[in-house]
Design a protein around this motif. Structure first.
Motif, PDB file in Angstrom:
ATOM      1  N   UNK A   3       0.838  -1.191   0.000  1.00 55.00           N
ATOM      2  CA  UNK A   3       0.000   0.000   0.000  1.00 55.00           C
ATOM      3  C   UNK A   3       0.881   1.252   0.000  1.00 55.00           C
ATOM      4  N   UNK A   4       0.453   2.245  -0.682  1.00 56.17           N
ATOM      5  CA  UNK A   4       1.262   3.455  -0.870  1.00 56.17           C
ATOM      6  C   UNK A   4       0.844   4.533   0.115  1.00 56.17           C
ATOM      7  N   UNK A   5       1.833   5.233   0.650  1.00 61.58           N
ATOM      8  CA  UNK A   5       1.504   6.426   1.438  1.00 61.58           C
ATOM      9  C   UNK A   5       2.611   7.456   1.241  1.00 61.58           C
ATOM     10  N   UNK A   6       2.272   8.713   1.550  1.00 58.14           N
ATOM     11  CA  UNK A   6       3.209   9.804   1.253  1.00 58.14           C
ATOM     12  C   UNK A   6       3.127  10.868   2.348  1.00 58.14           C
ATOM     13  N   UNK A   7       4.281  11.414   2.684  1.00 59.76           N
ATOM     14  CA  UNK A   7       4.300  12.532   3.640  1.00 59.76           C
ATOM     15  C   UNK A   7       5.380  13.520   3.197  1.00 59.76           C
ATOM     16  N   UNK A   8       5.265  14.740   3.663  1.00 61.96           N
ATOM     17  CA  UNK A   8       6.221  15.763   3.224  1.00 61.96           C
ATOM     18  C   UNK A   8       7.293  16.005   4.267  1.00 61.96           C
ATOM     19  N   UNK A   9       8.468  16.285   3.765  1.00 65.48           N
ATOM     20  CA  UNK A   9       9.567  16.737   4.615  1.00 65.48           C
ATOM     21  C   UNK A   9      10.265  17.849   3.839  1.00 65.48           C
ATOM     22  N   UNK A  10      11.434  18.241   4.278  1.00 65.70           N
ATOM     23  CA  UNK A  10      12.106  19.346   3.586  1.00 65.70           C
ATOM     24  C   UNK A  10      13.608  19.112   3.524  1.00 65.70           C
ATOM     25  N   UNK A  11      14.210  19.613   2.433  1.00 67.27           N
ATOM     26  CA  UNK A  11      15.668  19.560   2.285  1.00 67.27           C
ATOM     27  C   UNK A  11      16.201  20.977   2.317  1.00 67.27           C
ATOM     28  N   UNK A  12      17.415  21.159   2.793  1.00 68.64           N
ATOM     29  CA  UNK A  12      18.007  22.499   2.872  1.00 68.64           C
ATOM     30  C   UNK A  12      18.858  22.774   1.636  1.00 68.64           C
ATOM     31  N   UNK A  68      15.342  12.864   7.728  1.00 72.96           N
ATOM     32  CA  UNK A  68      14.284  12.101   7.038  1.00 72.96           C
ATOM     33  C   UNK A  68      13.864  10.853   7.807  1.00 72.96           C
ATOM     34  N   UNK A  69      14.573  10.519   8.890  1.00 74.98           N
ATOM     35  CA  UNK A  69      14.235   9.311   9.664  1.00 74.98           C
ATOM     36  C   UNK A  69      12.769   9.293  10.066  1.00 74.98           C
ATOM     37  N   UNK A  70      12.328  10.393  10.672  1.00 73.93           N
ATOM     38  CA  UNK A  70      10.956  10.435  11.195  1.00 73.93           C
ATOM     39  C   UNK A  70       9.916  10.331  10.077  1.00 73.93           C
ATOM     40  N   UNK A  71      10.011  11.162   9.011  1.00 73.26           N
ATOM     41  CA  UNK A  71       9.016  11.009   7.946  1.00 73.26           C
ATOM     42  C   UNK A  71       9.026   9.620   7.320  1.00 73.26           C
ATOM     43  N   UNK A  72      10.207   9.016   7.165  1.00 71.42           N
ATOM     44  CA  UNK A  72      10.244   7.673   6.567  1.00 71.42           C
ATOM     45  C   UNK A  72       9.508   6.688   7.480  1.00 71.42           C
ATOM     46  N   UNK A  73       9.806   6.763   8.783  1.00 71.38           N
ATOM     47  CA  UNK A  73       9.178   5.842   9.718  1.00 71.38           C
ATOM     48  C   UNK A  73       7.660   6.010   9.702  1.00 71.38           C
ATOM     49  N   UNK A  74       7.207   7.273   9.702  1.00 74.04           N
ATOM     50  CA  UNK A  74       5.765   7.531   9.738  1.00 74.04           C
ATOM     51  C   UNK A  74       5.104   7.034   8.462  1.00 74.04           C
ATOM     52  N   UNK A  75       5.776   7.278   7.310  1.00 71.60           N
ATOM     53  CA  UNK A  75       5.186   6.837   6.045  1.00 71.60           C
ATOM     54  C   UNK A  75       5.113   5.308   5.975  1.00 71.60           C
ATOM     55  N   UNK A  76       6.145   4.640   6.499  1.00 72.26           N
ATOM     56  CA  UNK A  76       6.136   3.169   6.509  1.00 72.26           C
ATOM     57  C   UNK A  76       4.979   2.671   7.377  1.00 72.26           C
ATOM     58  N   UNK A  77       4.845   3.301   8.538  1.00 70.94           N
ATOM     59  CA  UNK A  77       3.777   2.885   9.445  1.00 70.94           C
ATOM     60  C   UNK A  77       2.403   3.124   8.816  1.00 70.94           C
ATOM     61  N   UNK A  78       2.285   4.214   8.069  1.00 66.79           N
ATOM     62  CA  UNK A  78       1.016   4.513   7.413  1.00 66.79           C
ATOM     63  C   UNK A  78       0.708   3.454   6.357  1.00 66.79           C
ATOM     64  N   UNK A  79       1.771   3.015   5.647  1.00 67.80           N
ATOM     65  CA  UNK A  79       1.569   1.993   4.630  1.00 67.80           C
ATOM     66  C   UNK A  79       1.154   0.672   5.259  1.00 67.80           C
ATOM     67  N   UNK A  80       1.626   0.410   6.452  1.00 72.06           N
ATOM     68  CA  UNK A  80       1.230  -0.815   7.161  1.00 72.06           C
ATOM     69  C   UNK A  80      -0.130  -0.667   7.821  1.00 72.06           C
ATOM     70  N   UNK A  98      -0.825   1.441  10.394  1.00 71.89           N
ATOM     71  CA  UNK A  98      -0.798   1.831  11.812  1.00 71.89           C
ATOM     72  C   UNK A  98      -1.229   3.273  11.996  1.00 71.89           C
ATOM     73  N   UNK A  99      -1.183   4.034  10.929  1.00 71.83           N
ATOM     74  CA  UNK A  99      -1.563   5.448  11.004  1.00 71.83           C
ATOM     75  C   UNK A  99      -2.508   5.703   9.842  1.00 71.83           C
ATOM     76  N   UNK A 100      -3.638   6.383  10.076  1.00 77.22           N
ATOM     77  CA  UNK A 100      -4.550   6.685   8.957  1.00 77.22           C
ATOM     78  C   UNK A 100      -3.868   7.627   7.979  1.00 77.22           C
ATOM     79  N   UNK A 101      -3.985   7.287   6.681  1.00 76.09           N
ATOM     80  CA  UNK A 101      -3.230   8.051   5.703  1.00 76.09           C
ATOM     81  C   UNK A 101      -3.702   9.487   5.590  1.00 76.09           C
ATOM     82  N   UNK A 102      -5.016   9.721   5.792  1.00 77.41           N
ATOM     83  CA  UNK A 102      -5.472  11.098   5.635  1.00 77.41           C
ATOM     84  C   UNK A 102      -4.914  12.006   6.735  1.00 77.41           C
ATOM     85  N   UNK A 103      -4.482  11.379   7.869  1.00 80.26           N
ATOM     86  CA  UNK A 103      -3.902  12.194   8.949  1.00 80.26           C
ATOM     87  C   UNK A 103      -2.596  12.842   8.513  1.00 80.26           C
TER      88      UNK A 103
END
Lengths: 358, 510
Positions: free
Chosen positions: B1-10, B80-92, B94-99
């Protein structure tokens, strides 16, 4: 004959005392030239290496060629046997046997004054050296010095500026400009004076040459002025030599405790003449300044604010801050007035934000 | 299942939005990361997997693909650790994707599931607010820094577990609060005040003139004459920072990782004093992963170069262009970035190696040594310094005199007025201060009367000025006139400016 003198005086390994030993044994330079290597080696004071070098240099020596080569370099050689050799030098106890000259020699009929002093001098010393040299040059005196940094160079430059004659005695070959910073002076001296040396062309400025050279500065001078000298400095050596040669020595007094004036003050305590003012010096030396113009007191041209500041500045450089604390005006006004004085040419800034009277 | 979240690069001090995409699918168990990643980012998978395990989450072995897009921006750092972890959890699941919608997050994970602070939170939040995000999730230690930006909720989190329950709506977290006015009020008052310096009137005046026109300043004086102290006082006579300037500086510090947790906004003009052994990169910025250098860290403040002749020549060469342009461009294979670098340069030096010249009684340097010492100063740098003043040793009388000294506050009032005049004059041009005037601008902005032109002519000839020196004097004279509130440049203004002219070789000609 002259070629043999040139040959003998061009030997880099031989100093005056060696040549004296050789001449003592063989009487003439030609005699030295013709002597066998064996005989030369036997002369006391001459080492085997020196004899070896002498022997080598005379093989293939061509007197005319050497003289022509010198001429190409813009130099002349004058041996003690020649008539134009300076009489003043003949009279000193250890005259050099030959002189290498770029430009001319001091004229016999004219008075010559030696001016020597510290290389690292204060702006007071510089000012006085320039002033004295300029007024002496105006009176027709020839200025003798060593073309060193500091007092020597400043005095000679000032003399040339006044259109006077000046002669530099170097501690290296006359074709070597030492110190290099005085290139400009070195270039101008031969035109209105001369550069001379007892060392052959190309000889390096070795430290041991300078004390020996000093006897020629005092020897060529009739009077010696010591402007600023530290204790145990080269200028004091020159002063000692001048006294031995029977010349008058004058010293510029300075403040007690000023290391740059310690040597001069010592000379004065030993009986040297005191340079109390340029005018007085000229009088005691029997010089007469031609058509002496009365200079207008520079103070008459100034605004009030400038007058206050002019009175705060003296012959020793003072920092902007010292002046400010004396004058008690707002700092920006002080800066403006000092710059105005500087542009009027009566105050000079020898160092960044230090000011001195001209 | 696919999920996406935003982060930022400097990129420099600007942040770019990065989409962290995760797909969890059938296949051999694998953790695959793509998207032009540096090895710091690639290492994230170990941290993410372990942090999840230690947060009590067991994930079924699947094929996990992570992509960080756009793929043409080089991604660096551990944020990017946190966004990656959250996106992985969303794909599994554990977190609703719309959140995850409208949320930007950054943070480094430690193996036990804690969230560690990262660099550059301030520009990230600023960019997020500008791009219309509703919320930023940042490490707890960075929350104050993020809260500086208005119009966006900044949530500080300290563990992965906390993030999960927050996103699941089980646990509410108050957004970080920040009162700008309180901070601004607390930040007033510089640490060093000109009131503490006795005497040295000329140095103070020179500093005032230099600051008024943003001219670079050179102080020359023996050791212990208070050169460093004067330099430290200079930020205190610059006008107060505006909020915009303060944010700009804070962003640079955020990117450099130098913002303190307690003090999320830089409220005082920076004063940077790099040691003379500093490398060119450290001074101008750069490195394999570019960071702002000392010149950028001194942006809108003072860069103090003590013992100027001791700096290596190459170090200065890199400063030349940035000093002119007010910014530094650093080019790398992966693209070029720009750091702002509008700093006033204050340099200090001894007059000679031992420091006591022209006091010949104490100076032990030979003329050769003095020349050598001066020869070490880079001429191009000297050409960019308009005001030079000698700082003398303090006399005992001055040390103990009870005279009241002018405070920085009083000086600053005059400086502000001079800046105001310049702002009016240069309205609508690219110039802000007199120091930026070009030869063309000098002709139009520094008209001279007849008497004044004659004075300049005289100065030019008598003092042996160079063409550069001539223009520098005019620029400084313009500033002095502005300080005096005068439209015309008078002779006194020129004369004072002449006093500040650069060191010339002749001064050391003894």
């Amino acid at each position: 004959m002259e070629e043999y003198w040139l040959w003998l005086c061009s030997q880099k390994e031989l100093y005056r005392r060696h040549i004296a030993c050789l001449l003592g044994r063989f009487a003439t330079p030609e005699g030295v030239f013709r002597a066998s290597k064996r005989e030369i080696e036997k002369v006391g004071g001459i080492s085997a290496e020196q004899a070896e070098a002498l022997d080598k240099s005379r093989q293939g020596f061509d007197g005319r060629e050497s003289l022509e080569k010198l001429e190409k370099q813009g130099m002349r050689f004058i041996s003690i046997a020649q008539g134009q050799y300076p009489d003043r030098l003949r009279r000193i106890p250890d005259p050099p046997f030959g002189l290498f000259v770029k430009g001319g020699l001091p004229e016999e009929g004219k008075r010559s004054v030696g001016i020597v002093g510290a290389r690292r001098c204060s702006s007071y010393g510089r000012r006085m050296a320039e002033k004295l040299a300029a007024s002496l040059a105006q009176c027709g005196a020839q200025i003798i010095s060593g073309m060193a940094m500091g007092i020597d160079g400043y005095a000679q430059e000032a003399a040339l500026r006044e259109g006077g004659a000046s002669f530099a005695v170097l501690g290296c070959g006359a074709d070597v400009c030492y110190p290099r910073q005085n290139r400009e002076l070195y270039g101008r001296l031969p035109e209105s004076g001369g550069v001379l040396s007892e060392y052959p062309p190309g000889r390096e400025p070795l430290p041991l040459h300078f004390p020996i050279r000093n006897r020629l500065i005092s020897g060529l001078s009739d009077v010696l002025l010591v402007i600023e000298a530290r204790e145990r400095s080269g200028s004091l050596i020159t002063a000692d030599l001048a006294l031995e040669q029977g010349k008058d020595v004058y010293a510029l007094p300075g403040r007690v405790g000023d290391p740059l004036s310690a040597g001069c003050n010592y000379l004065i305590s030993q009986g040297a003449g005191i340079i109390s003012s340029g005018k007085e010096l000229l009088e005691s030396l029997n010089f007469h300044k031609p058509n002496h113009k009365k200079k207008e007191n520079p103070k008459n041209l100034l605004e009030t604010r400038e007058k206050v500041l002019y009175s705060c500045v003296d012959l020793h450089p003072k920092s902007l801050h010292e002046i400010a604390s004396e004058a008690g005006l707002p700092i920006q006004e002080i800066m403006a007035a000092l710059t105005a004085l500087e542009m009027k040419g009566i105050v000079e800034e020898p160092m960044k934000n230090y000011y001195v009277r001209r | 299942m696919f999920s996406m979240i935003c982060s930022a690069a400097l990129c420099g001090i600007k942040a770019e939005i990065i989409h962290v995409e995760v797909d969890v699918g059938e296949g051999l168990p694998l953790f695959l990361m793509v998207g032009y990643l540096s090895s710091q980012v690639k290492e994230a998978q170990e941290r993410v997997k372990t942090a999840m395990k230690n947060s009590g989450l067991r994930l079924a072995p699947r094929r996990i693909t992570v992509n960080l897009s756009p793929a043409d921006i080089r991604k660096e750092g551990a944020g990017y650790d946190l966004p990656i972890a959250v996106a992985v959890l969303a794909s599994y699941g554990h977190i609703p994707r719309q959140a995850l919608q409208g949320i930007l997050m950054a943070g480094e994970l430690s193996l036990n599931g804690e969230i560690c602070p990262v660099r550059g939170v301030l520009p990230m939040v600023r960019q997020a607010a500008a791009a219309g995000f509703r919320c930023c999730i940042v490490p707890k230690k960075n929350e104050k820094e993020g809260a500086v930006i208005k119009g966006i909720r900044v949530i500080g989190v300290s563990t992965l577990q906390e993030v999960i329950s927050y996103l699941n709506g089980k646990h509410a977290i108050e957004p970080a609060a920040f009162c700008m006015e309180d901070m601004l009020a607390a930040g007033k008052g510089a640490k060093y005040d000109f009131r503490e310096i006795n005497g040295q009137e000329a140095v103070k005046r020179a500093a005032e003139v230099a600051v008024s026109g943003m001219h670079n300043l050179l102080l020359i004086g023996p050791p212990g004459s208070g050169k460093s102290m004067t330099a430290r006082c200079i930020p205190g006579i610059l006008p107060d920072l505006s909020l915009e300037e303060s944010l700009e500086i804070s962003e640079i510090y955020s990117v450099a990782g130098l913002l303190q947790e307690q003090e999320p906004l830089i409220l005082q003009r920076p004063f940077r004093s790099p040691h003379h052994t500093v490398s060119a990169q450290a001074l101008a910025g750069g490195g394999r992963y570019p960071r702002p250098g000392e010149l950028s860290l001194a942006h809108r403040g003072v860069l103090f170069l003590d013992e100027m002749p001791e700096f290596r020549r190459e170090t200065f060469e890199v400063l030349r262009q940035p000093m002119e342009e007010g910014q530094i461009q650093i080019s790398r294979v992966s693209g070029s970035i720009t750091y702002p670098a509008k700093a006033m340069v204050v340099a200090a030096m001894n007059p000679c190696k031992c420091g006591y010249y022209p006091d010949l009684g104490r100076c032990s340097c030979t003329p050769g040594e003095i020349r050598h010492y001066l020869g070490k100063i880079s001429q191009p740098l000297l050409d960019r310094i308009d005001v030079t003043i000698e700082a003398p040793e303090v006399a005992y009388g001055q040390l103990t005199s009870g005279r009241r000294n002018e405070s920085s506050e009083e000086i600053r009032k005059r400086v502000v007025k001079a800046h105001e005049i310049q702002r009016e004059r240069y309205e609508g041009t690219s110039i802000h201060f007199n120091s930026e005037l070009t030869a063309e601008g000098i002709r139009s902005c520094c008209p001279l009367g007849e008497k004044e032109s004659r004075m300049m002519e005289e100065a030019y000839e008598r003092l042996g000025l160079s063409a550069r020196g001539y223009y520098r004097i005019l620029k400084v004279a313009r500033t002095i006139a502005d300080l005096a509130g005068s439209r015309r440049i008078s002779c006194d203004h020129i004369a004072e400016a002449v006093c500040y002219r650069s060191i010339e070789k002749k001064f050391w000609d003894a």
